[in-house]
Design a protein around this motif. Structure first.
Motif, PDB file in Angstrom:
ATOM      1  N   LEU A 125      52.714  49.841  35.651  1.00 23.53           N
ATOM      2  CA  LEU A 125      52.164  47.639  36.156  1.00 23.53           C
ATOM      3  C   LEU A 125      53.245  47.110  36.545  1.00 23.53           C
ATOM      4  CD1 LEU A 125      49.593  46.937  33.185  1.00 23.53           C
ATOM      5  CD2 LEU A 125      49.264  47.542  35.684  1.00 23.53           C
ATOM      6  N   PRO A 126      53.780  46.275  37.627  1.00 22.66           N
ATOM      7  CA  PRO A 126      54.257  45.433  37.547  1.00 22.66           C
ATOM      8  C   PRO A 126      54.776  44.151  36.788  1.00 22.66           C
ATOM      9  CG  PRO A 126      53.444  44.887  38.539  1.00 22.66           C
ATOM     10  CD  PRO A 126      52.513  46.013  38.196  1.00 22.66           C
ATOM     11  N   ALA A 127      56.785  44.134  36.681  1.00 16.54           N
ATOM     12  CA  ALA A 127      56.347  43.315  35.846  1.00 16.54           C
ATOM     13  C   ALA A 127      57.261  41.724  35.775  1.00 16.54           C
ATOM     14  CB  ALA A 127      58.695  44.099  34.990  1.00 16.54           C
ATOM     15  N   SER A 128      56.842  41.746  37.114  1.00 14.14           N
ATOM     16  CA  SER A 128      57.628  40.082  37.444  1.00 14.14           C
ATOM     17  C   SER A 128      56.416  39.673  37.520  1.00 14.14           C
ATOM     18  CB  SER A 128      58.870  40.449  38.141  1.00 14.14           C
ATOM     19  OG  SER A 128      58.193  40.338  39.922  1.00 14.14           O
ATOM     20  N   GLU A 129      56.483  38.250  37.300  1.00 11.93           N
ATOM     21  CA  GLU A 129      55.424  37.230  37.939  1.00 11.93           C
ATOM     22  C   GLU A 129      55.315  37.911  39.605  1.00 11.93           C
ATOM     23  OE1 GLU A 129      53.160  33.099  38.862  1.00 11.93           O
ATOM     24  OE2 GLU A 129      54.512  33.516  37.153  1.00 11.93           O
ATOM     25  N   LEU A 130      55.821  37.554  40.860  1.00 10.28           N
ATOM     26  CA  LEU A 130      55.543  38.154  42.273  1.00 10.28           C
ATOM     27  C   LEU A 130      55.218  39.654  42.498  1.00 10.28           C
ATOM     28  CD1 LEU A 130      55.927  37.131  44.969  1.00 10.28           C
ATOM     29  CD2 LEU A 130      58.468  37.648  44.446  1.00 10.28           C
ATOM     30  N   GLY A 131      55.462  41.075  41.517  1.00  9.13           N
ATOM     31  CA  GLY A 131      54.635  41.646  42.031  1.00  9.13           C
ATOM     32  C   GLY A 131      54.101  41.488  40.775  1.00  9.13           C
ATOM     33  N   GLN A 132      53.537  41.122  40.006  1.00  9.59           N
ATOM     34  CA  GLN A 132      51.995  40.989  39.953  1.00  9.59           C
ATOM     35  C   GLN A 132      50.684  40.389  40.815  1.00  9.59           C
ATOM     36  OE1 GLN A 132      52.383  38.792  35.895  1.00  9.59           O
ATOM     37  NE2 GLN A 132      52.936  41.025  35.120  1.00  9.59           N
ATOM     38  N   ARG A 133      51.241  39.579  41.437  1.00 12.36           N
ATOM     39  CA  ARG A 133      50.616  39.025  41.922  1.00 12.36           C
ATOM     40  C   ARG A 133      50.383  39.691  43.393  1.00 12.36           C
ATOM     41  NH1 ARG A 133      50.646  32.757  41.590  1.00 12.36           N
ATOM     42  NH2 ARG A 133      49.805  32.775  43.228  1.00 12.36           N
ATOM     43  N   ARG A 134      51.470  40.410  43.643  1.00  8.64           N
ATOM     44  CA  ARG A 134      51.310  41.014  45.174  1.00  8.64           C
ATOM     45  C   ARG A 134      50.165  41.849  44.593  1.00  8.64           C
ATOM     46  NH1 ARG A 134      56.670  41.547  48.193  1.00  8.64           N
ATOM     47  NH2 ARG A 134      56.878  38.988  48.689  1.00  8.64           N
ATOM     48  N   PHE A 135      50.378  42.752  43.623  1.00 12.56           N
ATOM     49  CA  PHE A 135      49.224  43.666  42.536  1.00 12.56           C
ATOM     50  C   PHE A 135      47.943  43.547  42.751  1.00 12.56           C
ATOM     51  CE2 PHE A 135      46.873  45.669  39.070  1.00 12.56           C
ATOM     52  CZ  PHE A 135      47.672  46.972  39.190  1.00 12.56           C
ATOM     53  N   LEU A 136      47.151  42.363  42.402  1.00 15.28           N
ATOM     54  CA  LEU A 136      46.130  41.494  42.360  1.00 15.28           C
ATOM     55  C   LEU A 136      46.056  42.212  43.641  1.00 15.28           C
ATOM     56  CD1 LEU A 136      45.993  38.821  39.231  1.00 15.28           C
ATOM     57  CD2 LEU A 136      45.357  41.289  39.680  1.00 15.28           C
ATOM     58  N   HIS A 137      46.421  41.010  44.438  1.00 21.51           N
ATOM     59  CA  HIS A 137      45.751  40.966  45.689  1.00 21.51           C
ATOM     60  C   HIS A 137      45.743  42.135  45.982  1.00 21.51           C
ATOM     61  CE1 HIS A 137      45.938  39.760  49.924  1.00 21.51           C
ATOM     62  NE2 HIS A 137      46.671  40.063  50.452  1.00 21.51           N
ATOM     63  N   ARG A 138      46.733  43.170  46.473  1.00 18.79           N
ATOM     64  CA  ARG A 138      46.400  44.507  46.936  1.00 18.79           C
ATOM     65  C   ARG A 138      45.555  45.164  46.534  1.00 18.79           C
ATOM     66  NH1 ARG A 138      50.864  49.682  46.821  1.00 18.79           N
ATOM     67  NH2 ARG A 138      49.812  50.963  48.219  1.00 18.79           N
ATOM     68  N   ALA A 139      45.170  45.279  45.180  1.00 16.37           N
ATOM     69  CA  ALA A 139      44.206  45.902  44.489  1.00 16.37           C
ATOM     70  C   ALA A 139      42.409  45.795  44.251  1.00 16.37           C
ATOM     71  CB  ALA A 139      44.950  46.538  43.223  1.00 16.37           C
ATOM     72  N   GLY A 140      42.377  44.232  44.376  1.00 15.78           N
ATOM     73  CA  GLY A 140      41.243  43.327  45.135  1.00 15.78           C
ATOM     74  C   GLY A 140      40.486  43.319  43.565  1.00 15.78           C
ATOM     75  N   PRO A 141      39.104  43.966  44.323  1.00 15.68           N
ATOM     76  CA  PRO A 141      38.670  44.429  43.058  1.00 15.68           C
ATOM     77  C   PRO A 141      38.327  45.282  42.028  1.00 15.68           C
ATOM     78  CG  PRO A 141      36.938  43.200  44.743  1.00 15.68           C
ATOM     79  CD  PRO A 141      38.727  44.212  45.794  1.00 15.68           C
ATOM     80  N   LEU A 142      39.501  46.615  42.615  1.00 13.68           N
ATOM     81  CA  LEU A 142      39.746  47.092  41.803  1.00 13.68           C
ATOM     82  C   LEU A 142      41.005  47.431  41.048  1.00 13.68           C
ATOM     83  CD1 LEU A 142      40.128  50.209  44.772  1.00 13.68           C
ATOM     84  CD2 LEU A 142      38.037  50.207  42.289  1.00 13.68           C
ATOM     85  N   TRP A 143      41.479  45.776  40.988  1.00 12.08           N
ATOM     86  CA  TRP A 143      42.913  45.400  39.908  1.00 12.08           C
ATOM     87  C   TRP A 143      42.656  46.331  38.759  1.00 12.08           C
ATOM     88  CZ3 TRP A 143      43.884  42.638  35.609  1.00 12.08           C
ATOM     89  CH2 TRP A 143      42.097  41.978  35.311  1.00 12.08           C
ATOM     90  N   VAL A 144      41.638  46.277  38.186  1.00 15.08           N
ATOM     91  CA  VAL A 144      41.211  46.312  36.346  1.00 15.08           C
ATOM     92  C   VAL A 144      41.192  47.832  36.817  1.00 15.08           C
ATOM     93  CG1 VAL A 144      38.634  45.819  36.793  1.00 15.08           C
ATOM     94  CG2 VAL A 144      40.290  45.992  34.421  1.00 15.08           C
ATOM     95  N   THR A 145      40.417  48.890  37.595  1.00 15.76           N
ATOM     96  CA  THR A 145      40.316  50.133  37.310  1.00 15.76           C
ATOM     97  C   THR A 145      41.793  50.190  37.318  1.00 15.76           C
ATOM     98  OG1 THR A 145      38.909  50.232  38.626  1.00 15.76           O
ATOM     99  CG2 THR A 145      40.015  52.174  38.812  1.00 15.76           C
ATOM    100  N   ALA A 146      43.017  49.925  38.145  1.00 16.30           N
ATOM    101  CA  ALA A 146      43.576  50.019  38.568  1.00 16.30           C
ATOM    102  C   ALA A 146      45.050  49.544  37.220  1.00 16.30           C
ATOM    103  CB  ALA A 146      44.755  49.533  39.575  1.00 16.30           C
TER     104      ALA A 146
END
Length: 235
Positions: A125-146
């Protein structure tokens, strides 16, 4: 055995909450990882795949304690399929090429393979807020599975502690801005970009819209006025 039969049997196995037992049997039969590697009969080297499958229910429970609705959206079968690829040898041609070969052999649907490929794109999991924002955008509906998949992959006390540390801020961000991050609203049309920049229709318009969209994901642009300012003064 027909590829479709193999695919269906594997789907049934990975849909089961105790999929680690099925994978252990495949190891004992010399089907894992050989079938995944394109080398049927390769002696079993399970690596951490079985441990990851065993840990997955615990990480789902961790999520459920914080956000029940998010936990209910986990596609556990995708997370389990991902575990089988995450622990393949890293030597050439690598996990993604192995995944493509597995898909092309007919052992997995294209849709399922695309989801697994997405989950294989992160190590933790990304540590920074920026990393988390990009993680959520890229993962989309699969974010919680990721999130669940990465938690199950977090072996060792320190890795699991990092996952738990970053989990709650990520869940809070998803609650606050998830909809906007998954699919940022369009703030400018192509015509407005042409007028603003004085350019004709073409790839430059698309690039400008992509810049605005990325800035929205990063949290730097939230309004039309901020989008206009960004394009006028990109620095």
């Amino acid at each position: 055995v027909a590829a479709e039969r193999v695919r269906d049997e594997l789907s049934l196995s990975f849909a089961h909450p105790e999929a680690h037992r099925g994978l252990a049997l495949l190891v004992a039969l010399d089907l894992y990882p050989g079938l995944w590697l394109g080398q049927p009969g390769e002696p079993g080297r399970p690596g951490g795949a079985i441990a990851e499958l065993e840990a997955l229910p615990e990480r789902v429970r961790d999520l459920r304690e914080i956000d029940t609705d998010a936990a209910d959206r986990i596609e556990a079968d995708v997370a389990r399929h991902t575990a089988a690829f995450a622990h393949l040898p890293l030597d050439s041609p690598g996990r993604f090429a192995r995944l493509e070969g597995f898909r092309d052999a007919g052992y997995m649907t294209r849709q399922q393979a695309a989801k697994v490929a997405l989950l294989l794109g992160w190590e933790e999991l990304p540590a920074s807020e920026l990393g988390q924002r990009r993680f959520l955008h890229r993962a989309g509906p699969l974010w919680v599975t990721a999130v669940a998949s990465l938690g199950a992959r977090a072996t060792g006390t320190s890795a699991l502690e990092r996952w738990r540390t970053h989990l709650r801020p990520l869940l809070d961000l998803a609650r606050r801005e998830g909809g906007t991050l998954f699919d940022p609203p369009r703030l400018l049309t192509g015509g407005e970009v042409q007028e603003l920049l004085g350019v004709p229709p073409g790839p430059e318009v698309g690039r400008a819209l992509a810049v605005v969209r990325q800035a929205q994901v990063d949290g730097r642009v939230r309004t039309r006025e901020e989008a206009v300012s960004l394009l006028k003064c990109p620095t």
